[in-house]
Design a protein around this motif. Structure first.
Motif, short mmCIF file in Angstrom:
data_model
loop_
_atom_site.label_atom_id
_atom_site.label_comp_id
_atom_site.label_asym_id
_atom_site.label_seq_id
_atom_site.Cartn_x
_atom_site.Cartn_y
_atom_site.Cartn_z
N PRO A 41 56.71 43.59 14.41
CA PRO A 41 55.97 42.49 15.37
C PRO A 41 55.95 43.07 16.87
CG PRO A 41 57.19 41.14 13.75
CD PRO A 41 57.85 42.49 13.72
N ASN A 42 54.86 42.63 17.42
CA ASN A 42 54.89 43.12 18.94
C ASN A 42 55.05 44.38 19.32
OD1 ASN A 42 54.20 40.26 19.23
ND2 ASN A 42 56.42 39.47 19.47
N GLN A 43 54.80 45.23 18.52
CA GLN A 43 54.87 46.64 18.69
C GLN A 43 53.55 47.46 18.98
OE1 GLN A 43 57.84 48.72 18.68
NE2 GLN A 43 58.55 46.60 18.91
N LEU A 44 52.31 46.81 18.19
CA LEU A 44 51.24 47.57 18.13
C LEU A 44 50.12 46.11 18.09
CD1 LEU A 44 48.90 49.65 18.63
CD2 LEU A 44 49.32 50.00 16.21
N TRP A 45 49.19 45.95 18.99
CA TRP A 45 48.07 45.13 18.93
C TRP A 45 46.98 45.70 18.89
CZ3 TRP A 45 49.72 40.53 22.87
CH2 TRP A 45 50.82 39.93 22.46
N VAL A 46 46.10 45.42 18.21
CA VAL A 46 44.61 46.11 18.14
C VAL A 46 43.67 44.94 18.51
CG1 VAL A 46 45.05 47.78 16.53
CG2 VAL A 46 44.54 45.86 15.68
N ALA A 47 42.42 45.12 18.98
CA ALA A 47 41.49 44.33 19.39
C ALA A 47 40.03 44.67 19.06
CB ALA A 47 41.67 43.85 20.89
N SER A 62 60.10 39.64 22.08
CA SER A 62 59.85 40.32 23.15
C SER A 62 58.51 41.14 22.88
CB SER A 62 61.25 41.26 23.33
OG SER A 62 60.95 42.35 24.00
N THR A 63 57.94 41.50 24.21
CA THR A 63 56.86 42.43 24.25
C THR A 63 57.22 43.59 25.10
OG1 THR A 63 55.91 41.11 25.92
CG2 THR A 63 55.11 40.46 23.58
N ASP A 64 58.38 44.03 25.29
CA ASP A 64 58.48 45.08 26.14
C ASP A 64 58.15 46.45 25.76
OD1 ASP A 64 59.90 43.47 27.92
OD2 ASP A 64 61.88 43.67 26.99
N GLN A 65 58.11 46.77 24.18
CA GLN A 65 57.56 47.71 23.65
C GLN A 65 56.00 47.86 23.15
OE1 GLN A 65 59.67 50.47 23.86
NE2 GLN A 65 60.97 49.30 25.03
N LEU A 66 55.33 46.87 23.71
CA LEU A 66 53.94 46.56 23.33
C LEU A 66 53.09 47.54 23.60
CD1 LEU A 66 51.92 44.79 21.85
CD2 LEU A 66 51.87 43.55 23.86
N VAL A 67 51.93 47.96 22.68
CA VAL A 67 51.12 48.60 22.95
C VAL A 67 49.70 48.12 22.56
CG1 VAL A 67 49.74 50.97 22.53
CG2 VAL A 67 52.24 50.93 22.97
N HIS A 68 48.87 48.01 23.69
CA HIS A 68 47.41 47.24 23.16
C HIS A 68 46.34 48.10 23.03
CE1 HIS A 68 43.77 45.01 24.03
NE2 HIS A 68 44.27 43.99 23.51
N ALA A 90 53.93 44.36 29.81
CA ALA A 90 53.05 44.64 28.71
C ALA A 90 51.52 44.76 28.95
CB ALA A 90 53.08 43.23 27.59
N LEU A 91 51.09 43.99 29.92
CA LEU A 91 49.79 44.16 30.28
C LEU A 91 49.39 45.47 30.80
CD1 LEU A 91 48.98 40.45 31.71
CD2 LEU A 91 47.77 41.75 29.90
N ALA A 92 50.39 46.04 31.76
CA ALA A 92 50.18 47.23 32.55
C ALA A 92 50.31 48.07 31.30
CB ALA A 92 51.25 47.59 33.42
N ARG A 93 50.90 48.34 30.23
CA ARG A 93 50.99 49.35 29.27
C ARG A 93 49.46 49.00 28.45
NH1 ARG A 93 55.82 50.54 25.41
NH2 ARG A 93 54.41 52.24 25.24
N ALA A 94 48.97 47.82 28.53
CA ALA A 94 47.82 47.86 27.72
C ALA A 94 46.68 48.50 28.21
CB ALA A 94 47.43 46.16 27.66
#
Length: 220
Positions: free
Chosen positions: A131-137, A191-197, A212-216
Motif C-alpha cells: 500500500p501507498n506505493q502507487l496511486w492512480v487517478a 507512510s507515504t515516503d515512497q509514494l508515486v501518484h 508525497a505531493l512533490a513526487r506526485a
C-alpha cells in the motif's frame, strides 16, 4: 386486468386466474365478466388509439426516431390528425417510443496545448508491492437532476481501494484533482515516503507541502 388474463390464459386458464386473484383483489373481474368484455364492442377511443399508435410509430421511424412529444404533435397535426399535445405524449407511451434528449456530453480529457515532457515513472505498470506505493487517478462525470458533476478518484494500485475523491460542478485542477489528492493524503494510513501518484491530467501536481505531493508532480 383483461390484458393480464390474455397474457396468462393459455398457461393457467381464465377460471383459475380469476378465482385466485379474486380472493385477494376485491371486485376483481370474474370469468364471466372477462368473456363479456372480450365480446363487447370496443369503445371509439380504443379503436382510434389503435390507429393513432400505429401512425405514431410510423412518423417516429420516418424521422429517425428522434421526435419527442412536441415535434410528434406538430407532425400528426400536419398529417391531418386532430390531437392534443398531452394526447400525443400518451400515445407515444402506448407506442413505446421516446424522443432523443439533446445535450453536450461532458469532456473529461482535454489535450494539452504544449507537449508534456514529464516522465512516466511507472512505465504503464500499474502494480504495486505494498500500500501507498502507487496511486492512480482519473476523472469521470455523473448526471444528476441539476446537471452534470465531475468526480475525481484516487485509487491505491495495491489494494484497489479508493483513497481519496472530490466532486465539483467544474473540472479544474485546483478545485477537483488536487482536492481528491489532498483528501487521499490526509486520510492515508501508514507512510507515504515512497509514494508515486500517476494520472493523465494535463497540469502539474506540484504542491510544496510534503514529499508525497512533490513526487506526485513528477508523474503525469
Amino acid at each position: 386486468m383483461i390484458r393480464f388474463i390474455d397474457t396468462f390464459r393459455d398457461r393457467f386458464g381464465v377460471e383459475l386466474i380469476c378465482r385466485i386473484l379474486g380472493a385477494t383483489a376485491r371486485g376483481f373481474i370474474t370469468s364471466r365478466g372477462y368473456r363479456a368484455a372480450k365480446t363487447r364492442t370496443p369503445a371509439a377511443r380504443t379503436v382510434r388509439d389503435e390507429v393513432l399508435v400505429e401512425e405514431v410509430r410510423r412518423v417516429h421511424a420516418a424521422n429517425y426516431g428522434v421526435y419527442g412529444a412536441r415535434k410528434m404533435w406538430h407532425a400528426l397535426r400536419r398529417a391531418g390528425w386532430d390531437v392534443g399535445r398531452d394526447q400525443t405524449a400518451r400515445l407515444m407511451r402506448l407506442a413505446g417510443v421516446t424522443g432523443v434528449v439533446r445535450g453536450r456530453k461532458p469532456r473529461t480529457t482535454v489535450p494539452g496545448s504544449i507537449p508534456d515532457h514529464r516522465p512516466d515513472l511507472v512505465m504503464r505498470d500499474f502494480k504495486a508491492p505494498a500500500p501507498n506505493q502507487l496511486w492512480v487517478a482519473d476523472i469521470t462525470y455523473v448526471r444528476t437532476s441539476c446537471g452534470f458533476v465531475y468526480t475525481a478518484f484516487v485509487i491505491d494500485a495495491y489494494s484497489r481501494r479508493i483513497t481519496g475523491w472530490a466532486t465539483r460542478s467544474s473540472m479544474t485542477t485546483e478545485a477537483l484533482s488536487l482536492e481528491a489528492l489532498e483528501h487521499a493524503l490526509n486520510t492515508a494510513q501508514g507512510s507515504t515516503d515512497q509514494l508515486v501518484h500517476h494520472s493523465d491530467y494535463a497540469e502539474d501536481f506540484v504542491i510544496p507541502r510534503n514529499r508525497a505531493l512533490a513526487r506526485a508532480g513528477t508523474d503525469r
